[in-house]
Design an enzyme around this catalytic site. Sequence first.
Site, short mmCIF file in Angstrom:
data_model
loop_
_atom_site.label_atom_id
_atom_site.label_comp_id
_atom_site.label_asym_id
_atom_site.label_seq_id
_atom_site.Cartn_x
_atom_site.Cartn_y
_atom_site.Cartn_z
CB CYS A 138 -23.02 -33.65 14.72
SG CYS A 138 -22.26 -35.08 13.91
NE ARG A 191 -29.72 -32.76 17.54
CZ ARG A 191 -29.61 -34.04 17.18
NH1 ARG A 191 -28.44 -34.65 17.24
NH2 ARG A 191 -30.67 -34.72 16.73
CD GLN A 195 -25.88 -32.34 15.27
OE1 GLN A 195 -26.22 -33.39 15.78
NE2 GLN A 195 -25.31 -31.36 15.96
CG ASP A 237 -20.02 -36.23 11.32
OD1 ASP A 237 -19.83 -36.77 12.43
OD2 ASP A 237 -20.99 -36.51 10.59
NE ARG A 242 -30.14 -41.12 14.35
CZ ARG A 242 -29.10 -40.60 15.00
NH1 ARG A 242 -28.21 -41.40 15.58
NH2 ARG A 242 -28.94 -39.29 15.09
CG HIS A 268 -28.38 -35.40 11.56
ND1 HIS A 268 -29.58 -35.53 12.22
CD2 HIS A 268 -27.42 -35.70 12.49
CE1 HIS A 268 -29.36 -35.90 13.48
NE2 HIS A 268 -28.06 -36.00 13.66
N1 CP Z 1 -25.36 -35.99 16.76
C1 CP Z 1 -26.20 -37.03 16.86
O1 CP Z 1 -27.17 -37.16 16.09
O2 CP Z 1 -25.89 -37.87 17.87
P1 CP Z 1 -26.55 -39.32 18.15
O3 CP Z 1 -26.13 -40.23 17.02
O4 CP Z 1 -26.01 -39.72 19.46
O5 CP Z 1 -28.04 -39.15 18.16
N1 NVA Z 2 -22.42 -38.64 9.89
C1 NVA Z 2 -22.71 -39.35 11.12
C2 NVA Z 2 -23.53 -38.48 12.02
C3 NVA Z 2 -23.86 -39.12 13.35
C4 NVA Z 2 -24.70 -38.24 14.22
C5 NVA Z 2 -23.39 -40.66 10.82
O1 NVA Z 2 -24.27 -40.69 9.95
O2 NVA Z 2 -23.03 -41.67 11.44
#
Ligand code: CP
Ligand code: NVA
Length: 329
Positions: free
Chosen positions: A274, A302, A147, A235, A117, A144
Amino acid sequence: MRDLTAPAKRGRDVLSLGDLGTAGLREVLTAAAARKRARGDRPRGAPDDDAPLRDHVLGMVFEKSSTRTRVSFDMAMRQLGGAALVLDAATTQLGRGESVADTARVLGRMVDMIMVRTDDHAKLETFARSAAVPVINGLTDLSHPCQIVADLMTLAEHGKALERMTLAWLGDGNNVLHSLLEAAGLLGFGVRVATPANRQPDPRYLALARAGGADVRLTLDPREAVEGVDAVFTDTWVSMGQVDDPSSRAAFEPYRVTSALMRLARPDALFLHCLPAHVGDEVAEDVFEGPQSVVFAEAENRLHAQKAILLWCAGNRLAADEPQAAAVP
Ligand code: CP
Ligand code: NVA
């Protein structure tokens, strides 16, 4: 310097949904649902009967915060018979300037798979090029994919026909939307996107969806976007790494998912997010907590989705006790 002793890559990366392809995505969705069913209500830490990743370890590199991604990958590895370890980038040598490529080369010699990540998608690509094991995108600024596998699984579970549905996305044209558009290109469903003019998605993802035959429409009008759709997505208005600017926040106000907007969708339309959510910003509380909201089923999925993705990357047969479970519609 080239690592002359570098082993060849074992397994397959998932940097985007395109790496799965249409057949791979369908296979992953089917396997995720089958494994979920096959587990019944055994304790969450107990392995699946076949424990297909026994003795395998996933390394997880986090340059950004996470709850769902971290816990779902960890529990997925346990349920597949393996284990996971978390590397918080700030407390590794990455945080002190060791290169992404060197970090990847080292990890690729010690663990069996890697999840990353990070902010910059290019870093993920460097990781994947440099590690001799599968690398999975656990979120970048661009996409992502994991997700969206969980989201599609959730829609199918709630009776939506994936190829025939039309979805609406309201709010920010961000990484999650990009992966949703990529899925639309692979499966052919329609997407209506309503965002402020300066927050529209990257045109490359619109092109990808359209090249796959998906009917994708952009509008500034949230009412037009939700009209008659099968599900409404949103989101956060401010993704990780972005500046929370109060003036741009005002531009998002019309895109809050309210019950008035949900009433314009089909009566059986679902609400997806998400998470983490900012209730009162991108979604009104009565929608988030209401009967059309499937956000916590989505979060649980997930875990189930992750297991199928990990197996696809490892090159395993995906399903457990129900290898030929009914295909996802
Ligand atoms: N939806 C998602 O990726 O959540 P986190 O940021 O908690 O991993
Ligand atoms: N769009 C958000 C998704 C988090 C799971 C971010 O990148 O922070």
